[in-house]
Design a protein around this motif. Structure first.
Motif, short mmCIF file in Angstrom:
data_model
loop_
_atom_site.label_atom_id
_atom_site.label_comp_id
_atom_site.label_asym_id
_atom_site.label_seq_id
_atom_site.Cartn_x
_atom_site.Cartn_y
_atom_site.Cartn_z
N UNK A 95 31.11 39.76 -4.83
CA UNK A 95 30.85 40.64 -3.70
C UNK A 95 32.06 40.73 -2.77
N UNK A 96 32.71 39.61 -2.51
CA UNK A 96 33.89 39.62 -1.64
C UNK A 96 35.03 40.42 -2.27
N UNK A 97 35.20 40.24 -3.55
CA UNK A 97 36.26 41.00 -4.24
C UNK A 97 35.93 42.50 -4.25
N UNK A 98 34.68 42.81 -4.38
CA UNK A 98 34.25 44.22 -4.36
C UNK A 98 34.53 44.85 -3.00
N UNK A 99 34.26 44.10 -1.92
CA UNK A 99 34.52 44.62 -0.59
C UNK A 99 36.01 44.84 -0.37
N UNK A 100 36.83 43.88 -0.84
CA UNK A 100 38.29 44.05 -0.73
C UNK A 100 38.75 45.28 -1.51
N UNK A 101 38.17 45.47 -2.68
CA UNK A 101 38.55 46.63 -3.49
C UNK A 101 38.17 47.92 -2.79
N UNK A 102 36.99 47.94 -2.16
CA UNK A 102 36.58 49.13 -1.41
C UNK A 102 37.56 49.44 -0.29
N UNK A 103 37.96 48.39 0.44
CA UNK A 103 38.90 48.59 1.54
C UNK A 103 40.24 49.12 1.04
N UNK A 104 40.70 48.52 -0.06
CA UNK A 104 41.98 48.98 -0.63
C UNK A 104 41.86 50.42 -1.14
N UNK A 105 40.69 50.77 -1.69
CA UNK A 105 40.48 52.13 -2.18
C UNK A 105 40.55 53.13 -1.03
N UNK A 106 39.94 52.76 0.10
CA UNK A 106 39.98 53.65 1.26
C UNK A 106 41.42 53.88 1.73
N UNK A 107 42.18 52.81 1.76
CA UNK A 107 43.59 52.94 2.19
C UNK A 107 44.38 53.80 1.18
N UNK A 108 44.04 53.63 -0.12
CA UNK A 108 44.76 54.38 -1.15
C UNK A 108 44.58 55.89 -0.96
N UNK A 109 43.35 56.29 -0.68
CA UNK A 109 43.06 57.73 -0.61
C UNK A 109 43.26 58.32 0.79
N UNK A 129 49.35 63.60 -20.07
CA UNK A 129 50.48 62.95 -19.42
C UNK A 129 50.27 62.78 -17.91
N UNK A 130 49.09 63.09 -17.46
CA UNK A 130 48.81 62.95 -16.04
C UNK A 130 47.51 62.18 -15.80
N UNK A 131 47.37 61.10 -16.53
CA UNK A 131 46.20 60.26 -16.31
C UNK A 131 46.24 59.64 -14.92
N UNK A 132 45.14 59.71 -14.20
CA UNK A 132 45.16 59.12 -12.85
C UNK A 132 45.42 57.63 -12.92
N UNK A 133 46.17 57.10 -11.96
CA UNK A 133 46.45 55.66 -11.96
C UNK A 133 45.17 54.85 -11.74
N UNK A 134 45.20 53.65 -12.20
CA UNK A 134 44.04 52.78 -11.99
C UNK A 134 43.94 52.44 -10.50
N UNK A 135 42.76 52.67 -9.95
CA UNK A 135 42.54 52.41 -8.53
C UNK A 135 42.07 50.97 -8.34
N UNK A 136 42.05 50.49 -7.10
CA UNK A 136 41.55 49.12 -6.85
C UNK A 136 40.13 48.90 -7.37
N UNK A 137 39.25 49.88 -7.21
CA UNK A 137 37.88 49.72 -7.73
C UNK A 137 37.86 49.69 -9.25
N UNK A 138 38.71 50.55 -9.88
CA UNK A 138 38.81 50.51 -11.35
C UNK A 138 39.23 49.10 -11.81
N UNK A 155 31.88 52.87 -15.90
CA UNK A 155 31.98 54.33 -15.92
C UNK A 155 32.56 54.78 -14.57
N UNK A 156 33.84 55.20 -14.53
CA UNK A 156 34.45 55.61 -13.26
C UNK A 156 33.74 56.79 -12.60
#
Length: 238
Positions: free
Chosen positions: A192-206, A142-151, A163-164
């Motif tokens: 590649x551009x989408x991957x970079x955006x996801x990385x940036x969003x991931x950093x902000x998330x954590x 019941x505590x599955x981690x939410x899907x992150x931007x990179x996921x 594979x996360x």
């Protein structure tokens, strides 16, 4: 075939004639027709009717097919016999109890009748609401981690086995090989551009929006940057 009167040693054409003879003949005036016995006088016959077990009044118990010599004996049997004891039944588990108090205690204490608090998601039951709540709080199910931007980015490619547990750079290299992209292709550039955006969003998330050099250094350590950059801007560029 003739019917014979044993007492008189006479023969009759049939049983009907024999019975008529017994009714009419003075020799049979003191017979006991119930047990086919003869008595010399009325007193002897009456004593036989009083004392013979064959003629004793019977008090029958219809439920268990037993007979008793008196009404009192029958009543005592109905009071004391387990077969006639009042039964208090539990319809759910097909058990019987000798008293209402015993039945109520069974309903209170038996696990079969305990109130159940069920978790519909994982088909488990708990004895109280607090235990169910703790299960929902603590269970990994019941505590599955939410899907992150990179996921979300990697799973947007339906044929790619993501594979996360892999570092993002490794996952992107595997994705690139899976797709067969070449440098400069439109699909490769877009990914590649989408991957970079996801990385940036991931950093902000954590790590949030604030510039915290210690947090940035933690990230740099995680991805193996050495030596560590001196400013947050340098860390972000890395």
């Amino acid at each position: 075939m003739h019917s014979i009167c044993v007492l008189c040693d006479r023969s009759f054409a049939n049983d009907g004639a024999l019975q008529q003879h017994k009714q009419d003949s003075p020799a049979h005036a003191f017979d006991c027709t119930a047990c086919d016995r003869h008595f010399g006088n009325v007193t002897a016959r009456e004593q036989h009717l009083r004392d013979s077990p064959a003629h004793a009044e019977s008090f029958d118990c219809d439920d268990c097919d037993r007979s008793f010599g008196s009404e009192e004996a029958l009543k005592q049997h109905l009071r004391d016999s387990p077969a006639h004891a009042e039964s208090f039944d539990c319809d759910d588990c097909d058990r019987s109890f000798g008293s209402e108090e015993a039945l109520e205690q069974h309903l209170r204490d038996s696990p079969a009748h305990a109130v159940s608090f069920d978790c519909d998601d994982c088909d488990r039951s708990f004895g109280n609401e607090e235990a169910l709540g703790q299960h929902r709080r603590d269970s990994r199910a019941h505590n599955q981690p939410p899907e992150t931007p990179l996921d979300a980015f990697f799973r947007s490619f339906q044929t790619f086995e993501y594979d996360p547990a892999q570092p993002p750079a490794t996952s992107y290299a595997c994705l690139q090989a899976h797709k067969g992209w070449r440098r400069g292709e439109a699909a490769s550039t877009d990914a590649w551009n989408r991957y970079q955006d996801a990385l940036e969003d991931e950093l902000r998330l954590w790590y949030g929006e604030e510039d915290d050099l210690a947090a940035w250094h933690a990230i740099c350590h995680a991805i193996g940057v050495d030596p560590l950059p001196q400013t947050c801007d340098q860390c972000e560029q890395v």
